[in-house]
Design an enzyme around this catalytic site. Structure first.
Site, PDB file in Angstrom:
ATOM      1  N   GLU A  43       0.967  -0.972   0.105  1.00 58.67           N
ATOM      2  CA  GLU A  43      -0.073   0.051  -0.015  1.00 58.67           C
ATOM      3  C   GLU A  43       0.817   1.423  -0.050  1.00 58.67           C
ATOM      4  OE1 GLU A  43      -2.812   0.195  -0.615  1.00 58.67           O
ATOM      5  OE2 GLU A  43      -3.341  -2.260  -0.678  1.00 58.67           O
ATOM      6  N   TYR A  70      -6.935   5.267   4.175  1.00 57.25           N
ATOM      7  CA  TYR A  70      -7.034   4.487   3.206  1.00 57.25           C
ATOM      8  C   TYR A  70      -5.982   3.099   3.268  1.00 57.25           C
ATOM      9  CZ  TYR A  70      -5.647   1.952  -1.251  1.00 57.25           C
ATOM     10  OH  TYR A  70      -5.335   1.297  -2.023  1.00 57.25           O
ATOM     11  N   ASP A 127      -9.741   5.334  -2.451  1.00 57.11           N
ATOM     12  CA  ASP A 127      -8.767   5.905  -3.069  1.00 57.11           C
ATOM     13  C   ASP A 127      -9.057   6.575  -4.458  1.00 57.11           C
ATOM     14  OD1 ASP A 127      -9.317   3.865  -4.892  1.00 57.11           O
ATOM     15  OD2 ASP A 127      -7.008   3.143  -5.106  1.00 57.11           O
TER      16      ASP A 127
END
Ligand code: SF4
Length: 343
Positions: free
Chosen positions: A40, A121, A139
């Site tokens: 991520e 997120y 996102d």
């Protein structure tokens, strides 16, 4: 007779599609928190094709949180070199050092959110995928898909629009069987099907629920995105000596661009003219480098020797040309690659 709500159909379509269509990506084979967290961070503002080799290199060098925590910051930045947004790498390293003293990695998004470089997120992605926590990831891809399916035409750059979409996804994830598959499916549809310029509606699992599909709007109209702010323009003059055996480099502090990376001695001016007009130097390279909020015009000046440097060199480190250099910003990395290839 069993009735399904539209939200339930929507969520199940996403999950079913994801299970049959997901891309084969390394962390999906073993969704451990460390692997997902690393992915991520690497893939924030970075396409999969561009970041995948970086992800693999980082994981090979630092296969565990412990290995990452015990690395030097310079080692981490060297492996990150060229990927940009270097605060991601510095925060990744810092967070690994914080987590290294704990018995286990956090299992809730709320706990992850307390760590440097981890936003809503990233926290939601880690805990929904690894622990099944029912928290929605929003996102850029998800913003686009939901703006289209629900025909939201407000400015996507506005926080109020983002909040509206976040609330919608929060309600949709309540109907998911597997929150991790739901989140990854929605992001994957945005990345591979509902593309910005040419959405492939004919292969989209949300086609029948999608308001954009039924409209005659152009893909550029939804989502609506206002123009970005103008970039700040900067002129940086770097000093180099092609005749000297050594290169002098300085490690930048974390507060400005390229924090933690090494740069040549430089001065900044208001325009293209070199601030040290008295030095005996010739211009060997000039170019422009774009960052998200800055437009960097850079100039590389070749001096007779370091003796002529207009910048005080005592705080700089000396490196032998052509040998292993530390992590550099992309303009200097390219310059050295070109210069050393000719040696
Ligand atoms: S139907 Fe088309 S516009 Fe709607 S979500 Fe799918 S790809 Fe995007």
């Amino acid at each position: 007779m069993k009735f399904f709500m539209i939200e339930q159909v929507f969520s199940q379509n996403i999950e079913n599609w994801y299970r049959n269509n997901k891309r084969d990506l390394p962390w999906r084979h073993h969704p451990e928190p460390y692997f997902v967290w690393l992915a991520e961070i690497v893939f924030q503002q970075t396409q999969i094709a561009q970041g995948l080799s970086y992800y693999k290199r980082l994981l090979k060098a630092f296969p565990t949180v412990n290995a990452l925590a015990n690395a030097q910051q310079d080692e981490v930045l060297k492996l990150w070199e060229g990927l940009g947004y270097y605060s991601r790498a510095r925060n990744l390293h810092l967070t690994a050092q914080i987590l290294n003293s704990r018995k286990q990695l956090p299992q809730t998004a709320a706990e992850w959110l307390k760590l440097p470089g981890v936003g809503p997120y990233t926290a939601a992605a880690i805990t929904s995928v690894c622990f099944g926590e029912r928290v929605a990831c929003v996102d850029g891809n998800v913003l686009r898909v939901i703006a289209r399916t629900h025909f939201i035409t407000d400015d996507i750059r506005k926080s109020t629009t983002v909040k509206t979409i976040q609330a919608l996804v929060n309600s949709l994830i309540e109907y998911a069987d597997d929150p991790g598959d739901f989140n990854q499916g929605l992001m994957e549809i945005g990345a591979t099907v509902c593309k910005p310029k040419a959405p492939q509606c004919n292969r989209c699992p949300l086609q029948y629920e999608c308001a954009f599909y039924r409209s005659e709007a152009l893909p550029s109209a939804v989502p609506f995105k206002s123009k970005p702010q103008k970039r700040k323009v900067r002129h940086l003059h770097f000093y180099y000596s092609s005749k000297a055996e050594d290169v002098f480099l300085f490690k930048r502090n974390d507060k400005d661009i390229w924090g933690g990376l090494y740069v040549l001695p430089f001065e900044e001016s208001n325009g293209k003219d070199c601030p040290s007009s008295t030095i005996n130097a010739s211009l060997i390279k000039k170019n422009t480098h774009l960052l998200t909020h800055q437009q960097i015009h850079y100039y590389i000046w070749d001096m007779e020797s370091w003796y002529h440097s207009p910048v005080e060199l005592k705080h700089f480190s000396r490196f032998v040309k052509g040998r292993d250099l530390p992590a550099l910003p992309r303009p200097l990395q390219q310059f050295f690659n070109e210069s050393f290839a000719k040696m």
